[in-house]
Design a protein around this motif. Structure first.
Motif, PDB file in Angstrom:
ATOM      1  N   SER A 359     -51.868 -27.485  48.836  1.00 38.07           N
ATOM      2  CA  SER A 359     -52.645 -26.211  49.160  1.00 38.07           C
ATOM      3  C   SER A 359     -53.289 -25.468  47.959  1.00 38.07           C
ATOM      4  O   SER A 359     -52.294 -25.403  47.000  1.00 38.07           O
ATOM      5  CB  SER A 359     -51.495 -25.082  49.872  1.00 38.07           C
ATOM      6  OG  SER A 359     -52.323 -23.890  50.194  1.00 38.07           O
ATOM      7  N   THR A 361     -54.101 -23.192  47.906  1.00 39.90           N
ATOM      8  CA  THR A 361     -54.027 -21.089  47.568  1.00 39.90           C
ATOM      9  C   THR A 361     -52.436 -21.286  46.883  1.00 39.90           C
ATOM     10  O   THR A 361     -52.293 -20.361  45.946  1.00 39.90           O
ATOM     11  CB  THR A 361     -53.831 -20.775  49.520  1.00 39.90           C
ATOM     12  OG1 THR A 361     -54.681 -20.689  49.988  1.00 39.90           O
ATOM     13  CG2 THR A 361     -53.365 -19.481  49.178  1.00 39.90           C
ATOM     14  N   GLN A 362     -51.615 -22.292  46.870  1.00 43.26           N
ATOM     15  CA  GLN A 362     -50.691 -21.682  46.628  1.00 43.26           C
ATOM     16  C   GLN A 362     -50.587 -22.256  45.657  1.00 43.26           C
ATOM     17  O   GLN A 362     -49.776 -21.503  44.554  1.00 43.26           O
ATOM     18  CB  GLN A 362     -49.227 -23.075  47.408  1.00 43.26           C
ATOM     19  CG  GLN A 362     -47.784 -23.372  47.053  1.00 43.26           C
ATOM     20  CD  GLN A 362     -46.789 -21.984  47.334  1.00 43.26           C
ATOM     21  OE1 GLN A 362     -47.111 -21.317  48.262  1.00 43.26           O
ATOM     22  NE2 GLN A 362     -46.927 -21.471  46.226  1.00 43.26           N
ATOM     23  N   GLY A 364     -52.941 -21.034  43.310  1.00 41.61           N
ATOM     24  CA  GLY A 364     -53.530 -20.156  42.775  1.00 41.61           C
ATOM     25  C   GLY A 364     -52.152 -19.238  42.528  1.00 41.61           C
ATOM     26  O   GLY A 364     -52.828 -18.326  41.744  1.00 41.61           O
ATOM     27  N   ILE A 365     -51.583 -19.235  44.132  1.00 45.68           N
ATOM     28  CA  ILE A 365     -50.236 -18.462  43.524  1.00 45.68           C
ATOM     29  C   ILE A 365     -49.440 -18.369  42.890  1.00 45.68           C
ATOM     30  O   ILE A 365     -48.360 -17.807  41.590  1.00 45.68           O
ATOM     31  CB  ILE A 365     -49.202 -18.790  44.517  1.00 45.68           C
ATOM     32  CG1 ILE A 365     -50.259 -17.168  46.291  1.00 45.68           C
ATOM     33  CG2 ILE A 365     -48.335 -17.786  45.060  1.00 45.68           C
ATOM     34  CD1 ILE A 365     -49.652 -17.929  47.521  1.00 45.68           C
TER      35      ILE A 365
END
Length: 448
Positions: A359, A361-362, A364-365
């Motif tokens: 991911s 998104t993950q 980026g986190i």
């Protein structure tokens, strides 16, 4: 599910076994301090061994008290403040009782690992008093803020930041603290020439350093597998079942494999460059491998673990060389082993996570998480050590450094049978017979 024909409450059995496991893991993590002591004292010169060991002993002695009295409450407060929750229970840990204190001690042991990391970066020139002041801040503020933001339930936790056993929270934070502290107090006398070229200052005992490495590796099983803090739980049917311990086997095998991958990576770099294997860098590669698995141990496949560990071993040598080129004297390769390898561990999480697909998104986190933690650790360390430096508490003076910190700060010789008495002859700069050239890399001797 486990079916036991015992006349006992399943909840009592679960709690008892879980407490025993927490204690076993905690004691293994505590034993890592013996590893830090051996590893670091092996990499310093004989005139600084007692000082380095004293720092390791007092790191726990002072740091654990700071964490217990202040730090645990700071973590609770930071978690509440950054998650929008009501602040409560800040001092509850002081009267938590027996079972609560078991978990608190496990957290305290992790805190002191982060603190111990710093001593290796500033070895052989840091004042004992100033270092201990900084240790208080690590136990009371720096590490607790990091845990409050993450494991405590703060905003990074709510964002979804993942770090199973502290690759970033413990090791990267400690490594960044060590890097900044080393930069502020400057390199050892003779470590770099005026033209910026570096000089090797060998430690006094490779066997000490390797033994310390293996002790740390042994304790790391408690560090990683111990993070699976619950062995049993009582299911909805009122029966005993495995809890977090269900994935302990994955954590254990990944911890074992990554040692090999990390050591091979570092050894291979040395062999390619010089046609020889560097023993100390190979040991550092093993440790960097162990750091690199901390964030991912519970979710990575063994294949992914081998790749990450190998990269961690390779980068130890490269990052250490980079620090030399910019003039930072990191005596025990603290940042390459803990800082950059911890960063690698956290960033590798979305790539090797077998429980979900990759991911962006993950990722980026994870990037956001390591940036926040690194900026916090660097900023806090810069502020504290800048003040210590201004007060004259950060570093010993040149004469004391040349003489050796064992004599200057403790009035003893670690190996008195190999030299004259420093206490009787205060003009000597190190523990050696008169007339022997000084082995501190400064190019100076008593005959100069």
């Amino acid at each position: 599910m486990i079916d036991l024909a015992l006349q006992a409450e399943p909840g009592v059995i679960a709690e008892g076994v879980n407490l025993v496991w927490v204690f076993v893991a905690t004691f293994l993590v505590f034993f890592m301090h013996a590893g830090f002591g051996m590893l670091e004292s092996g990499q310093v010169r004989s005139k600084n061994v007692a000082n380095q060991l004293t720092k390791n002993v007092l790191t726990w002695g002072i740091g654990v008290i700071a964490y217990f009295i202040v730090g645990a409450g700071v973590s609770v407060a930071i978690a509440a403040l950054t998650s929008g929750s009501e602040i409560s229970g800040v001092l509850a840990h002081l009267s938590a009782g027996s079972t609560g204190w078991a978990s608190l001690l496990f957290g305290a042991a992790f805190s002191m690992v982060a603190a111990s990391i710093v001593s290796g970066a500033v070895a052989e020139r840091a004042q004992l008093g100033g270092y201990l002041v900084f240790t208080v801040f690590v136990g009371a503020v720096i590490y607790p803020v990091a845990t409050g933001l993450t494991w405590g339930g703060g905003f990074l936790s709510q964002l979804g930041f993942a770090d199973f056993a502290g690759g970033a929270i413990v090791h990267m934070v400690g490594g960044v603290c060590g890097l900044v502290a080393a930069a502020v107090i400057g390199p050892r006398v003779g470590r770099f020439d005026d033209d910026g070229s570096s000089n090797v200052i060998p430690g006094h005992s490779l066997p000490y350093a390797v033994l310390g490495t293996l002790i740390l590796a042994f304790g790391w099983y408690g560090f990683n597998v111990g993070t699976a803090v619950s062995v049993f739980e009582v299911n909805e049917a009122g029966e005993l079942a495995l809890a977090d311990y269900a994935y302990a086997g994955r954590v254990a095998i990944n911890t074992a494999l990554v040692m090999g991958a990390g050591s091979i990576g570092a050894a291979l770099v040395g062999y390619i460059r010089q046609n020889k294997v560097d023993p100390l860098m190979t040991a550092n590669g093993l440790l960097a491998g162990l750091v690199s698995v901390c964030s991912i141990a519970a979710v990575a496949s063994w294949r992914g673990t081998l790749v990450v560990g190998f990269v961690a071993g390779v980068q130890v040598v490269l990052v250490f060389d980079l620090l030399e080129r910019v003039g930072i004297d990191d005596v025990c390769a603290v940042f390459p082993v803990h800082g950059s390898a911890g960063l690698l561990s956290a960033l590798a999480y979305p790539f090797v996570n077998t429980t979900s697909a990759f991911s962006i998104t993950q990722l980026g986190i994870q990037v956001a998480g390591v940036v926040v933690l690194a900026v916090w650790a660097a900023g806090a360390t810069l502020a504290i050590y800048s003040v210590l430096n201004a007060l004259g508490w950060a570093r010993v003076d040149r004469e004391e450094e040349l003489e050796g910190l064992d004599a200057a700060e403790h009035g003893i010789e670690t190996y008195p049978e190999f030299g004259g008495s420093v206490i009787e002859d205060t003009d000597r700069r190190s523990s050696r017979p008169s007339g022997t050239p000084v082995a501190d890399g400064s190019g100076e001797s008593d005959d100069d």
